[in-house]
Design a protein around this motif. Structure first.
Motif, PDB file in Angstrom:
ATOM      1  N   MET A 239       0.820  -1.215   0.000  1.00 42.62           N
ATOM      2  CA  MET A 239       0.000   0.000   0.000  1.00 42.62           C
ATOM      3  C   MET A 239       0.853   1.264   0.000  1.00 42.62           C
ATOM      4  SD  MET A 239      -2.889  -1.061   2.760  1.00 42.62           S
ATOM      5  CE  MET A 239      -4.203  -0.086   2.081  1.00 42.62           C
ATOM      6  N   ARG A 240       0.232   2.350  -0.438  1.00 40.39           N
ATOM      7  CA  ARG A 240       0.803   3.695  -0.261  1.00 40.39           C
ATOM      8  C   ARG A 240       0.053   4.303   0.906  1.00 40.39           C
ATOM      9  NH1 ARG A 240       0.121   9.174  -3.232  1.00 40.39           N
ATOM     10  NH2 ARG A 240       1.957  10.271  -2.462  1.00 40.39           N
ATOM     11  N   LEU A 241       0.787   4.579   1.963  1.00 41.01           N
ATOM     12  CA  LEU A 241       0.190   5.001   3.227  1.00 41.01           C
ATOM     13  C   LEU A 241       0.615   6.406   3.608  1.00 41.01           C
ATOM     14  CD1 LEU A 241       1.024   1.685   5.070  1.00 41.01           C
ATOM     15  CD2 LEU A 241      -1.258   2.438   4.386  1.00 41.01           C
ATOM     16  N   PRO A 242      -0.234   7.102   4.338  1.00 44.09           N
ATOM     17  CA  PRO A 242       0.201   8.386   4.891  1.00 44.09           C
ATOM     18  C   PRO A 242       1.254   8.142   5.974  1.00 44.09           C
ATOM     19  CG  PRO A 242      -2.000   7.839   5.679  1.00 44.09           C
ATOM     20  CD  PRO A 242      -1.622   6.778   4.704  1.00 44.09           C
ATOM     21  N   GLN A 243       2.076   9.123   6.234  1.00 40.02           N
ATOM     22  CA  GLN A 243       3.140   8.982   7.242  1.00 40.02           C
ATOM     23  C   GLN A 243       2.583   8.766   8.637  1.00 40.02           C
ATOM     24  OE1 GLN A 243       6.137  12.035   6.972  1.00 40.02           O
ATOM     25  NE2 GLN A 243       6.014  12.018   4.751  1.00 40.02           N
ATOM     26  N   VAL A 244       1.345   9.152   8.852  1.00 37.04           N
ATOM     27  CA  VAL A 244       0.628   8.861  10.090  1.00 37.04           C
ATOM     28  C   VAL A 244      -0.549   7.976   9.688  1.00 37.04           C
ATOM     29  CG1 VAL A 244      -0.733   9.816  11.985  1.00 37.04           C
ATOM     30  CG2 VAL A 244       1.292  11.043  11.173  1.00 37.04           C
ATOM     31  N   LEU A 245      -0.533   6.727  10.146  1.00 38.39           N
ATOM     32  CA  LEU A 245      -1.649   5.838   9.807  1.00 38.39           C
ATOM     33  C   LEU A 245      -2.945   6.456  10.293  1.00 38.39           C
ATOM     34  CD1 LEU A 245      -0.373   2.249  10.684  1.00 38.39           C
ATOM     35  CD2 LEU A 245      -0.436   3.388   8.453  1.00 38.39           C
ATOM     36  N   THR A 246      -3.964   6.405   9.456  1.00 39.36           N
ATOM     37  CA  THR A 246      -5.247   7.001   9.787  1.00 39.36           C
ATOM     38  C   THR A 246      -6.311   5.919   9.775  1.00 39.36           C
ATOM     39  OG1 THR A 246      -4.522   9.089   8.818  1.00 39.36           O
ATOM     40  CG2 THR A 246      -6.895   8.796   9.142  1.00 39.36           C
ATOM     41  N   VAL A 247      -6.931   5.726  10.929  1.00 44.88           N
ATOM     42  CA  VAL A 247      -7.947   4.686  11.091  1.00 44.88           C
ATOM     43  C   VAL A 247      -9.224   5.323  11.617  1.00 44.88           C
ATOM     44  CG1 VAL A 247      -8.557   2.577  12.345  1.00 44.88           C
ATOM     45  CG2 VAL A 247      -6.221   2.877  11.473  1.00 44.88           C
ATOM     46  N   HIS A 248     -10.331   5.033  10.940  1.00 47.64           N
ATOM     47  CA  HIS A 248     -11.651   5.484  11.367  1.00 47.64           C
ATOM     48  C   HIS A 248     -12.279   4.351  12.169  1.00 47.64           C
ATOM     49  CE1 HIS A 248     -11.741   8.894   8.426  1.00 47.64           C
ATOM     50  NE2 HIS A 248     -10.856   8.109   7.834  1.00 47.64           N
ATOM     51  N   ALA A 249     -12.773   4.648  13.370  1.00 49.33           N
ATOM     52  CA  ALA A 249     -13.392   3.632  14.225  1.00 49.33           C
ATOM     53  C   ALA A 249     -14.842   4.009  14.511  1.00 49.33           C
ATOM     54  CB  ALA A 249     -12.608   3.490  15.530  1.00 49.33           C
ATOM     55  N   LEU A 250     -15.719   3.049  14.305  1.00 55.12           N
ATOM     56  CA  LEU A 250     -17.154   3.253  14.536  1.00 55.12           C
ATOM     57  C   LEU A 250     -17.721   2.037  15.244  1.00 55.12           C
ATOM     58  CD1 LEU A 250     -16.714   4.164  11.122  1.00 55.12           C
ATOM     59  CD2 LEU A 250     -18.561   5.528  12.064  1.00 55.12           C
ATOM     60  N   VAL A 251     -18.881   2.222  15.856  1.00 56.39           N
ATOM     61  CA  VAL A 251     -19.562   1.104  16.498  1.00 56.39           C
ATOM     62  C   VAL A 251     -20.195   0.252  15.404  1.00 56.39           C
ATOM     63  CG1 VAL A 251     -21.380   0.407  18.096  1.00 56.39           C
ATOM     64  CG2 VAL A 251     -19.959   2.403  18.612  1.00 56.39           C
ATOM     65  N   ASP A 252     -19.824  -1.018  15.364  1.00 58.56           N
ATOM     66  CA  ASP A 252     -20.285  -1.941  14.334  1.00 58.56           C
ATOM     67  C   ASP A 252     -21.810  -2.028  14.342  1.00 58.56           C
ATOM     68  OD1 ASP A 252     -20.153  -3.747  12.273  1.00 58.56           O
ATOM     69  OD2 ASP A 252     -19.551  -5.443  13.527  1.00 58.56           O
ATOM     70  N   GLY A 253     -22.397  -1.873  13.163  1.00 56.03           N
ATOM     71  CA  GLY A 253     -23.846  -2.009  13.022  1.00 56.03           C
ATOM     72  C   GLY A 253     -24.662  -0.806  13.455  1.00 56.03           C
ATOM     73  N   SER A 254     -24.024   0.253  13.903  1.00 52.48           N
ATOM     74  CA  SER A 254     -24.752   1.450  14.353  1.00 52.48           C
ATOM     75  C   SER A 254     -25.239   2.274  13.163  1.00 52.48           C
ATOM     76  CB  SER A 254     -23.849   2.311  15.240  1.00 52.48           C
ATOM     77  OG  SER A 254     -22.792   2.865  14.462  1.00 52.48           O
ATOM     78  N   GLY A 255     -26.131   3.203  13.425  1.00 44.93           N
ATOM     79  CA  GLY A 255     -26.583   4.122  12.392  1.00 44.93           C
ATOM     80  C   GLY A 255     -25.433   4.940  11.823  1.00 44.93           C
TER      81      GLY A 255
END
Length: 149
Positions: free
Chosen positions: A119-135
């Protein structure tokens, strides 16, 4: 491992004091990297910065510390952000020559190292976290043209 670096995706000045965060090779083993990690909680417009995340670990390891079942984040009034309820999406660059990003669902329970190969990644890994199955999760998937939960 065929990993290349692109620019940092978001302004992070509030998280570091004049030092630009960047990944570093782990000193005790070949071919492992410690990454700066930005966790984004899109539902609430909140974020956390982890200065050093060893890619040989799973995101679950980090999330268990940040979102244990017996304590909630200040901004999570409903107490729904618990480590084992979260789903994570890695933001990465679409191609070597593009600054356009894409999102890919990643397994929080597996070593992050395997997820990053090729992969080509940003110098700071960016991860989005959400509650699974939520609106909020369903809305995030619609907005980013991802498979619905």
């Amino acid at each position: 491992r065929d990993v290349t670096l692109g620019p940092i995706l978001f302004e992070l000045a509030m998280y570091f004091q004049g030092r630009k965060p960047e990944p570093k090779l782990v000193s005790d083993v070949e071919d492992a990297v410690e990454w700066p990690l930005l966790l984004l909680y899109d539902e609430f417009g909140q974020s956390d910065f982890v200065e050093t995340f060893d890619e040989r670990c799973s995101l679950s390891d980090q999330l268990q510390v940040m979102f244990p079942a017996d304590r909630q984040a200040e901004w999570d009034e409903e107490g729904k952000y618990v480590w084992d309820r979260l789903v994570c999406y890695l933001e990465y660059y679409r191609s070597e020559k593009s600054d356009t990003t894409e999102l890919r669902k990643i397994s929080a329970g597996e070593s992050l190292q395997a997820e990053l190969t090729g992969m080509r990644l940003p110098q700071v890994l960016t991860v989005h976290a959400l509650v699974d199955g939520s609106g909020a999760h369903a809305s995030f998937c619609r907005e980013h043209h991802l498979p619905m939960p």
